[in-house]
Design an enzyme around this catalytic site. Structure first.
Site, PDB file in Angstrom:
ATOM      1  N   HIS A 167       1.993   2.845   7.202  1.00 56.21           N
ATOM      2  CA  HIS A 167       1.872   1.400   7.398  1.00 56.21           C
ATOM      3  C   HIS A 167       2.522   0.928   8.702  1.00 56.21           C
ATOM      4  CE1 HIS A 167       6.144   0.761   6.575  1.00 56.21           C
ATOM      5  NE2 HIS A 167       6.019   1.646   5.598  1.00 56.21           N
ATOM      6  N   GLU A 189       6.040   4.615  -1.716  1.00 54.52           N
ATOM      7  CA  GLU A 189       7.172   5.269  -1.071  1.00 54.52           C
ATOM      8  C   GLU A 189       8.112   5.859  -2.118  1.00 54.52           C
ATOM      9  OE1 GLU A 189       8.383   7.047   1.023  1.00 54.52           O
ATOM     10  OE2 GLU A 189       8.891   5.781   2.744  1.00 54.52           O
TER      11      GLU A 189
END
Length: 208
Positions: free
Chosen positions: A12, A85
């Protein structure tokens, strides 16, 4: 896995916590303005690879990054929690300096107290990639959008690297990506790592 498919692992764009060097983990921090600009730029490059499917972590920073590619390709973005994550336990929200001061030994091992086991992270990322590959035709390309630590753990698992070699691959920068393709003997090989531009010429089928 069909042995002609390829996978782009795309991190990202930047967030405020990235710029402040804070451990984000699964805290749902949005992209900042620079991160949005990074995502739009990188999406323009990745769209030229003509991906067949896009899958993303459901955390906002990844999902919004993925959506920029969806907008440029017309592809729907599938969300998969398996690409989230690594959960950072007591480290989430703390700066790198704070972590090193309070937990020097754990920091050296990259082992956050109360955090998620890195091998389990790698496996769940691989599982998410395998699920998404079912959406990709033979010879096609999947873009998996996620997070730095989780994607690197997944790549390590896909390459079958032993735990002691985990740091062989450097980190992924914001909005950079890695490309994996098939080995003729089975499994995966790393074609690019931490890329932010497209090569002029690419040969994907030559293992020599």
């Amino acid at each position: 896995m069909t042995d002609t498919k390829r996978v782009v692992c795309w991190r990202h764009g930047q967030t405020a916590w990235n710029s402040e060097k804070r451990f984000q983990g699964q805290t749902d921090i949005p992209l900042n303005e620079q991160g949005l600009a990074q995502a739009r730029h990188a999406a323009g490059l990745l769209a030229r690879l003509r991906p067949d499917a896009v899958v993303s972590s459901d955390l906002r920073r990844a999902a919004v990054t993925a959506q920029t590619l969806g907008e440029q390709t017309g592809l729907d973005v599938a969300l998969d929690k398996g690409l989230r994550e690594r959960f950072g336990g007591q480290w989430e929200g703390l700066t790198t300096a704070e972590i090193r001061e309070r937990w020097p030994e754990e920091d050296a091992r990259l082992d956050p107290p109360g955090g998620e086991d890195i091998d389990a992270v790698g496996q769940r990322v691989c599982d998410a990639v395998e699920r998404a590959l079912a959406l990709v035709p033979d010879g096609g390309l999947l873009v998996a959008v996620g997070h730095g630590a989780a994607l690197r753990a997944g790549i390590n698992r896909m390459l079958d690297l032993p735990a002691g070699r985990r740091q062989v691959l450097g980190p992924l920068g914001n909005c950079s990506w890695s490309l994996l393709g098939p080995l003729r003997t089975g499994g995966w090989r790393l074609l690019e790592h931490n890329a932010a531009s497209l090569p002029e010429k690419r040969t994907l089928s030559d293992d020599r």
